[in-house]
Design an enzyme around this catalytic site. Sequence first.
Site, PDB file in Angstrom:
ATOM      1  CD  GLU A  61      35.443  37.246  39.708  1.00 47.73           C
ATOM      2  OE1 GLU A  61      35.855  36.143  40.114  1.00 47.73           O
ATOM      3  OE2 GLU A  61      34.900  38.081  40.451  1.00 47.73           O
ATOM      4  CG  PHE A 123      37.421  47.323  50.084  1.00 50.17           C
ATOM      5  CD1 PHE A 123      37.862  46.204  50.776  1.00 50.17           C
ATOM      6  CD2 PHE A 123      36.248  47.222  49.352  1.00 50.17           C
ATOM      7  CE1 PHE A 123      37.161  45.013  50.736  1.00 50.17           C
ATOM      8  CE2 PHE A 123      35.539  46.031  49.300  1.00 50.17           C
ATOM      9  CZ  PHE A 123      35.997  44.927  50.004  1.00 50.17           C
ATOM     10  CD  GLN A 124      36.347  44.126  46.418  1.00 42.81           C
ATOM     11  OE1 GLN A 124      35.618  44.795  45.691  1.00 42.81           O
ATOM     12  NE2 GLN A 124      36.051  42.884  46.784  1.00 42.81           N
ATOM     13  CE  LYS A 173      30.825  52.561  42.825  1.00 47.51           C
ATOM     14  NZ  LYS A 173      30.654  51.888  44.118  1.00 47.51           N
ATOM     15  CG  MET A 480      50.811  15.085  30.502  1.00 44.26           C
ATOM     16  SD  MET A 480      51.044  13.821  29.239  1.00 44.26           S
ATOM     17  CE  MET A 480      49.991  14.441  27.927  1.00 44.26           C
TER      18      MET A 480
END
Lengths: 569, 107
Positions: A61, A123-124, A173, A480
């Site tokens: 993502e 969940f999630q 949802k 760096m």
Amino acid sequence: MSTVSATPKSRSQTIRGAHLFVRCLRELGVDTVFGYPGGAIMPIYDALPQSGITHILTRHEQGAALAADGYARVSNRVGVCMATSGPGATNLVTGLANSMLDSVPVVAITGQVATGLMGTDAFQEVDVFGITLPIVKHSYIIRDVADIPHVLAEAFHLAREGRPGPVLIDVPKDVTVAEIEDALTLPVFETARPQLPPAIGLAAEAMAAARKPLFYLGGGIELAGCEDAIRALVDQTGFPFVATLKGLGSVPTDHPQALGMLGMHGNQGANLAVQESDLLIVAGARFDDRATGKLDEFAPHARVIHMDGDPAEIGKLRHADVALPGDLATNLGALAQQLTRLDSGRIADWTRRCAELTTRHAWRYDAPGDFIYAPALLKAMSERGGERLTIACDVGQHQMWVAQHCRFRRPRTHLTSGGLGTMGYGLPAGLGAKLARPDETVVVVSGDGSIMMNIQELATLNRYNIDVRIVLLDNSSLGMVRQWQELFFAGNYSEIDLSDNPDFAALARVFGLKARTIDRRDQVDDALDWLFHEPGPSLLHVRIDPTANVWPLVPPGKNNANMMEGEAR
Amino acid sequence: MSAHFEIHLKSAEGALLRTLGLVQRRGFRVAEMALRGDGDGQMLRLSVDGQGRCPDLLARQIMRLHDVAEVQRIEHEPWQATVADCARALANLVPASSARPIAEMVR
């Protein structure tokens, strides 16, 4: 802001919220989204096929968020990314912060657990709305299916309006599966008409009276799309100019009045000119610490005219003697109109001095030794790439070498993570840029540290045959960090060794790209020919001196006149 | 030194959190605050300590928030009720027909 018109469609049946959502995206002009599906956002993915929207499945993502950022930067349109709830949403966070700090218009869509489950540790379930509050311009949770058109239209408007930025839409949802009458009314938001600040006359007077005036150009010029107006004013006045990292290309970097980039790794001539100037005309820049060095000692003799689309930037870090908030293009145009009688003789000594500084501190490419000299390679690559070259880079030494040594003649052709400094930005940003501007030659310049942050997006290049060319500068270390440990931590090298890197050319081939490796100077010409003539996504692995540093350098806490200069290797 | 603000928040999810978060991120400490409903939105009064940071700049940064309808710097501390507040409170306590004379008495 007002809602003034609609796109009515009269139908009698009902549709799911997800289908309404996707139709709104289409009506808002979205043709490409970057994302990754998952449980809570499945209804929207169910509505995507046959929608006319191209979905690019990234392999993480974060890649989606950064690809949307790259897409937005080169196209000046809103980039769109989407992810599911929980880990999908949290993986977007770095990309959103990146877009926030560089003011890039992105809309991020996240699935969420059903409203009845929100707040139950489902969940999630994660509070992505709360997590992202500091790193978005605005955000929404859609709690009613009927709100979908208004929220989407407003989100796209806000992402672009004024100072652009990312907007998050969290959609539970149950909202996307809810049924609603199939009648889409999409509001249109108007942008307020720009107003001329009263101090335009004062600014014009200050510019006419200055003996050592200097333009200081920032990324706000590209954001406002006013590169023609600034170019006209630069030409009209004859004043020299410096640019920030994000301002490079707003006026061509090879313009005769260009002094180069200012700041920590800027051109020495540019930094000295700023310190000597008596008037800074700042357009779309925010006095970032990487540009100013020690703020109290920055441009000590200069009065400041500060133009910015965001009024909250004016006076934030440096007092503005003349404040010009508001639309940059409008203000630049008004200034040009008022500056009718400029005495070029007044600044003749100053322009001679600036020319002298430019000559004295011009970059050199005759580094001794056998290793491939990265600045010379990048300069040659930039010149070979032609007029339609866009460069997306990662973060680290190579990022500074790109800024110093590549030529940028057009705005929106230099993609760099300026504010957040996101390692892993280059590859996804480059693929987003190529999809937005297929006519451009897009080269990603990365390092062996940065490329591994989003290496999985090589699979995305291969899946869609996105024709991005990668130049990977490999110094087998976090260069760096190593440079700073050498200079400021007494050579105590800590966790910077990457000598166990994979064989990058072999790795790229595994992902389906063409690839080759070079490690000698006499291979560079042929390799660049290959890079630009071999069709399809490819990777040029370039081994460079592990001890090479980026010069010059303003040490932390010092003013910009105190630049360290080392040996080119 | 403290600075005091009166901030009209729109009725929007997270408006209060967004505003308070911005204030703290910009280096100001919230010393006192008061919140009440105000028509469709909310009225937030804040007293903040910026340790030398510029309150007017903070006001401009707050004004950038889409959830914020208006920001004003005020002289009085946020927990001090103003005469207008008293009038409004009294008016809410009595029937509409008698609200006007009581408000006038307070004024």
